[in-house]
Scaffold this motif. Sequence first.
Motif, PDB file in Angstrom:
ATOM      1  N   THR A  27      35.173  -5.973 -24.197  1.00 48.69           N
ATOM      2  CA  THR A  27      36.274  -5.533 -23.358  1.00 48.69           C
ATOM      3  C   THR A  27      35.933  -5.788 -21.888  1.00 48.69           C
ATOM      4  O   THR A  27      34.824  -5.552 -21.443  1.00 48.69           O
ATOM      5  CB  THR A  27      36.545  -4.035 -23.563  1.00 48.69           C
ATOM      6  OG1 THR A  27      35.349  -3.313 -23.267  1.00 48.69           O
ATOM      7  CG2 THR A  27      36.958  -3.757 -24.991  1.00 48.69           C
ATOM      8  N   VAL A  28      36.905  -6.268 -21.161  1.00 54.12           N
ATOM      9  CA  VAL A  28      36.705  -6.609 -19.757  1.00 54.12           C
ATOM     10  C   VAL A  28      37.778  -5.919 -18.929  1.00 54.12           C
ATOM     11  O   VAL A  28      38.959  -5.975 -19.263  1.00 54.12           O
ATOM     12  CB  VAL A  28      36.764  -8.141 -19.544  1.00 54.12           C
ATOM     13  CG1 VAL A  28      36.549  -8.468 -18.079  1.00 54.12           C
ATOM     14  CG2 VAL A  28      35.734  -8.835 -20.406  1.00 54.12           C
ATOM     15  N   GLY A  29      37.362  -5.262 -17.849  1.00 50.83           N
ATOM     16  CA  GLY A  29      38.300  -4.558 -16.990  1.00 50.83           C
ATOM     17  C   GLY A  29      39.231  -5.504 -16.265  1.00 50.83           C
ATOM     18  O   GLY A  29      38.901  -6.662 -15.986  1.00 50.83           O
ATOM     19  N   LEU A  30      40.431  -4.977 -15.923  1.00 47.54           N
ATOM     20  CA  LEU A  30      41.411  -5.788 -15.216  1.00 47.54           C
ATOM     21  C   LEU A  30      40.870  -6.267 -13.870  1.00 47.54           C
ATOM     22  O   LEU A  30      41.143  -7.391 -13.449  1.00 47.54           O
ATOM     23  CB  LEU A  30      42.686  -4.973 -15.004  1.00 47.54           C
ATOM     24  CG  LEU A  30      43.553  -4.715 -16.235  1.00 47.54           C
ATOM     25  CD1 LEU A  30      44.730  -3.843 -15.849  1.00 47.54           C
ATOM     26  CD2 LEU A  30      44.043  -6.007 -16.835  1.00 47.54           C
ATOM     27  N   PHE A  69      43.766   4.362 -23.435  1.00 50.77           N
ATOM     28  CA  PHE A  69      42.714   4.028 -22.487  1.00 50.77           C
ATOM     29  C   PHE A  69      41.432   3.618 -23.212  1.00 50.77           C
ATOM     30  O   PHE A  69      41.065   4.230 -24.208  1.00 50.77           O
ATOM     31  CB  PHE A  69      42.450   5.250 -21.604  1.00 50.77           C
ATOM     32  CG  PHE A  69      41.490   5.007 -20.483  1.00 50.77           C
ATOM     33  CD1 PHE A  69      41.937   4.546 -19.269  1.00 50.77           C
ATOM     34  CD2 PHE A  69      40.144   5.252 -20.649  1.00 50.77           C
ATOM     35  CE1 PHE A  69      41.060   4.320 -18.235  1.00 50.77           C
ATOM     36  CE2 PHE A  69      39.253   5.028 -19.632  1.00 50.77           C
ATOM     37  CZ  PHE A  69      39.711   4.564 -18.414  1.00 50.77           C
ATOM     38  N   PRO A  70      40.700   2.588 -22.749  1.00 50.33           N
ATOM     39  CA  PRO A  70      40.949   1.810 -21.534  1.00 50.33           C
ATOM     40  C   PRO A  70      41.725   0.522 -21.767  1.00 50.33           C
ATOM     41  O   PRO A  70      41.703  -0.363 -20.938  1.00 50.33           O
ATOM     42  CB  PRO A  70      39.528   1.472 -21.074  1.00 50.33           C
ATOM     43  CG  PRO A  70      38.785   1.274 -22.359  1.00 50.33           C
ATOM     44  CD  PRO A  70      39.385   2.261 -23.345  1.00 50.33           C
ATOM     45  N   PHE A  71      42.377   0.389 -22.929  1.00 52.67           N
ATOM     46  CA  PHE A  71      43.083  -0.855 -23.246  1.00 52.67           C
ATOM     47  C   PHE A  71      44.548  -0.749 -22.847  1.00 52.67           C
ATOM     48  O   PHE A  71      45.155   0.314 -22.953  1.00 52.67           O
ATOM     49  CB  PHE A  71      42.969  -1.157 -24.736  1.00 52.67           C
ATOM     50  CG  PHE A  71      41.557  -1.139 -25.236  1.00 52.67           C
ATOM     51  CD1 PHE A  71      40.623  -2.000 -24.714  1.00 52.67           C
ATOM     52  CD2 PHE A  71      41.164  -0.242 -26.216  1.00 52.67           C
ATOM     53  CE1 PHE A  71      39.323  -1.986 -25.159  1.00 52.67           C
ATOM     54  CE2 PHE A  71      39.866  -0.215 -26.665  1.00 52.67           C
ATOM     55  CZ  PHE A  71      38.938  -1.090 -26.146  1.00 52.67           C
ATOM     56  N   VAL A 110      41.339  -0.396 -11.824  1.00 53.83           N
ATOM     57  CA  VAL A 110      39.912  -0.670 -11.977  1.00 53.83           C
ATOM     58  C   VAL A 110      39.436  -0.312 -13.376  1.00 53.83           C
ATOM     59  O   VAL A 110      38.559  -0.981 -13.942  1.00 53.83           O
ATOM     60  CB  VAL A 110      39.113   0.119 -10.918  1.00 53.83           C
ATOM     61  CG1 VAL A 110      37.613  -0.049 -11.133  1.00 53.83           C
ATOM     62  CG2 VAL A 110      39.489  -0.347  -9.525  1.00 53.83           C
ATOM     63  N   SER A 111      40.016   0.736 -13.980  1.00 57.34           N
ATOM     64  CA  SER A 111      39.490   1.272 -15.236  1.00 57.34           C
ATOM     65  C   SER A 111      40.041   0.586 -16.475  1.00 57.34           C
ATOM     66  O   SER A 111      39.319   0.431 -17.462  1.00 57.34           O
ATOM     67  CB  SER A 111      39.802   2.776 -15.316  1.00 57.34           C
ATOM     68  OG  SER A 111      39.298   3.456 -14.188  1.00 57.34           O
ATOM     69  N   LEU A 112      41.321   0.196 -16.448  1.00 57.03           N
ATOM     70  CA  LEU A 112      41.938  -0.344 -17.646  1.00 57.03           C
ATOM     71  C   LEU A 112      41.401  -1.726 -17.973  1.00 57.03           C
ATOM     72  O   LEU A 112      41.000  -2.486 -17.094  1.00 57.03           O
ATOM     73  CB  LEU A 112      43.452  -0.402 -17.473  1.00 57.03           C
ATOM     74  CG  LEU A 112      44.148   0.954 -17.383  1.00 57.03           C
ATOM     75  CD1 LEU A 112      45.622   0.772 -17.079  1.00 57.03           C
ATOM     76  CD2 LEU A 112      43.975   1.738 -18.668  1.00 57.03           C
ATOM     77  N   SER A 113      41.417  -2.050 -19.259  1.00 57.53           N
ATOM     78  CA  SER A 113      40.927  -3.344 -19.723  1.00 57.53           C
ATOM     79  C   SER A 113      42.082  -4.198 -20.194  1.00 57.53           C
ATOM     80  O   SER A 113      43.123  -3.696 -20.622  1.00 57.53           O
ATOM     81  CB  SER A 113      39.935  -3.158 -20.881  1.00 57.53           C
ATOM     82  OG  SER A 113      38.811  -2.422 -20.454  1.00 57.53           O
ATOM     83  N   ALA A 114      41.890  -5.497 -20.117  1.00 54.91           N
ATOM     84  CA  ALA A 114      42.941  -6.432 -20.511  1.00 54.91           C
ATOM     85  C   ALA A 114      43.172  -6.367 -22.005  1.00 54.91           C
ATOM     86  O   ALA A 114      42.234  -6.288 -22.800  1.00 54.91           O
ATOM     87  CB  ALA A 114      42.557  -7.853 -20.100  1.00 54.91           C
TER      88      ALA A 114
END
Length: 228
Positions: free
Chosen positions: A193-196, A86-88, A157-161
């Motif tokens: 880092t950008v969230g999904l 997390f968060p990747f 909402v929390s995970l990043s691409a």
Amino acid sequence: MFLQVVSYIGTVVGFLFLTLSIASGLYYVSEIVEEHSEPTRRFLSRAIYTIMVILVLLLLFDKFPFKLTLFSIISHVIYYQNLKKFPFISLTSPTFILSCLCVILNHYFWFKYFNHVEIPPQFKYNPNYVPPRRATFSEVASFFALCIWFIPFALFVSLSAGDYVLPTTTEINKKQDVTDLDSEAPKRLRKKTVGLARVVINNIRKQIRLVLRTLGFDIEPEYEPLAI
């Protein structure tokens, strides 16, 4: 007749406003999570354990089906595996794909369980038969919101691409020239880092802008969505 037309228009407008409100809320929450990833990870971990306890209590006190409850608990164990990095996350990772499958199966099985109204054959023609109590709409909606949708929605909402993850030592070729690494490192480190949720919303906004431009409209000409 015209009142029905007005009601249809009002329904469409209300749906559009509701959709925009949800998208704006997701975008805002995603930005907050990006700045506080570690507290979010701890919150999600505790939330998963809490929901698993709730499922066990429902099994004991409300006689929920054992196999279905066990499947939901295993699904939350799978969701928990996403928090290890997390968060990747990689959208093609087996854990993420299995999590998506669990969300769909959980929704289908529980919806089928709550919608089951079949009367046992031995009581089908018995006028004195009293069917078991069915859960109310608020009870079903609360169960789905907390025990089925909450964790997958929060993870989304929390995970990043994965494309925005900073490179690790295992991803760097040891035989690559040091000068090449030095020249490319600043470019990679500048990536944020950008969230999904933000990735999805930005892509949708980009497609809407393309459609509007095709129709001759040019909204926010200086706006450029985040490149994906």
